[in-house]
Write an enzyme that holds these catalytic residues in place. Structure first.
Site, PDB file in Angstrom:
ATOM      1  N   ARG A  23       0.875  -1.173   0.000  1.00  0.00           N
ATOM      2  CA  ARG A  23       0.000   0.000   0.000  1.00  0.00           C
ATOM      3  C   ARG A  23       0.909   1.218   0.000  1.00  0.00           C
ATOM      4  O   ARG A  23       1.620   1.483   0.962  1.00  0.00           O
ATOM      5  CB  ARG A  23      -0.910  -0.021   1.226  1.00  0.00           C
ATOM      6  CG  ARG A  23      -1.852   1.159   1.314  1.00  0.00           C
ATOM      7  CD  ARG A  23      -2.941   1.055   0.247  1.00  0.00           C
ATOM      8  NE  ARG A  23      -3.981   2.021   0.518  1.00  0.00           N
ATOM      9  CZ  ARG A  23      -4.484   2.816  -0.417  1.00  0.00           C
ATOM     10  NH1 ARG A  23      -4.043   2.752  -1.648  1.00  0.00           N
ATOM     11  NH2 ARG A  23      -5.431   3.657  -0.116  1.00  0.00           N
ATOM     12  N   ASP A  26       1.324   3.872   2.869  1.00  0.00           N
ATOM     13  CA  ASP A  26       1.904   3.382   4.124  1.00  0.00           C
ATOM     14  C   ASP A  26       3.403   3.132   4.028  1.00  0.00           C
ATOM     15  O   ASP A  26       4.130   3.349   4.994  1.00  0.00           O
ATOM     16  CB  ASP A  26       1.266   2.042   4.537  1.00  0.00           C
ATOM     17  CG  ASP A  26      -0.157   2.184   5.037  1.00  0.00           C
ATOM     18  OD1 ASP A  26      -0.638   3.318   5.167  1.00  0.00           O
ATOM     19  OD2 ASP A  26      -0.779   1.144   5.284  1.00  0.00           O
ATOM     20  N   GLU A  90      -4.645  -7.838  -6.037  1.00  0.00           N
ATOM     21  CA  GLU A  90      -3.277  -8.337  -6.236  1.00  0.00           C
ATOM     22  C   GLU A  90      -3.026  -9.543  -5.347  1.00  0.00           C
ATOM     23  O   GLU A  90      -2.451 -10.543  -5.785  1.00  0.00           O
ATOM     24  CB  GLU A  90      -2.238  -7.268  -5.871  1.00  0.00           C
ATOM     25  CG  GLU A  90      -1.964  -6.246  -6.904  1.00  0.00           C
ATOM     26  CD  GLU A  90      -0.906  -5.238  -6.439  1.00  0.00           C
ATOM     27  OE1 GLU A  90      -0.134  -5.510  -5.496  1.00  0.00           O
ATOM     28  OE2 GLU A  90      -0.850  -4.161  -7.045  1.00  0.00           O
TER      29      GLU A  90
END
Length: 165
Positions: A23, A26, A90
């Site tokens: 992500r 992050d 994913e």
């Protein structure tokens, strides 16, 4: 001087050594950037979306093709990983390739408890509840939940701080 024909060279079925799933908000500018740097300096061919994905290309098919063409997938599971439908899709694809192509999957639990991922507690439970309210397709939600449970059941690394390699 001896010459070697191309028929004597070994060809790999893999286009990439490693596919990085993470992500961005992050981990892109801290943990993942450090990991990427170390891997690349060791001569490992890494697929990282902001490096390999050409602007103007369709994202989903390109990412799925990169996953299928990678020998190893490293998944950086962070607090907001499950808030991204892209990341969850994913993850499902990566686990499919683990089963169908014997791809090696290495989860890294970055500042999250693996049991929270496995049991969808904390931020993982919260964002899945949000996804459940927005989705018209309950099947996607179920696939994501199973994928999170399955990836959290794999042996991986639990990183609780930023680490410089």
């Amino acid at each position: 001087m001896a010459s070697f024909s191309s028929s004597s060279s070994v060809t790999s079925p893999w286009l990439y050594d490693v596919f990085l799933s993470f992500r961005g908000e992050d981990t892109r500018n801290n943990f993942i950037s450090h990991l990427y740097y170390v891997l690349v300096t060791k001569g490992i061919h890494v697929y990282k979306d902001d490096v390999e994905l050409r602007r103007g290309t369709e994202i989903s098919p390109t990412l799925f093709q990169a996953i299928e063409s990678s020998r190893i997938s490293i998944i950086g599971l962070s607090e907001n990983y499950a808030s991204s439908r892209w990341c969850l899709n994913e993850l499902v694809k990566i686990l499919e390739c683990k089963d169908s192509k014997q791809q090696i999957v290495l989860p890294i639990f970055y500042r999250v408890d693996p049991s929270d991922v496995r049991h969808q507690r904390g931020s993982f439970g919260e964002v899945l509840a949000v996804h459940a309210k927005k989705l018209y397709d309950d099947m996607s939600l179920q696939r994501w939940k199973v994928a999170l449970r399955d990836v959290a059941s794999l042996s991986g690394y639990h990183v609780t701080y930023d680490r410089y390699f």
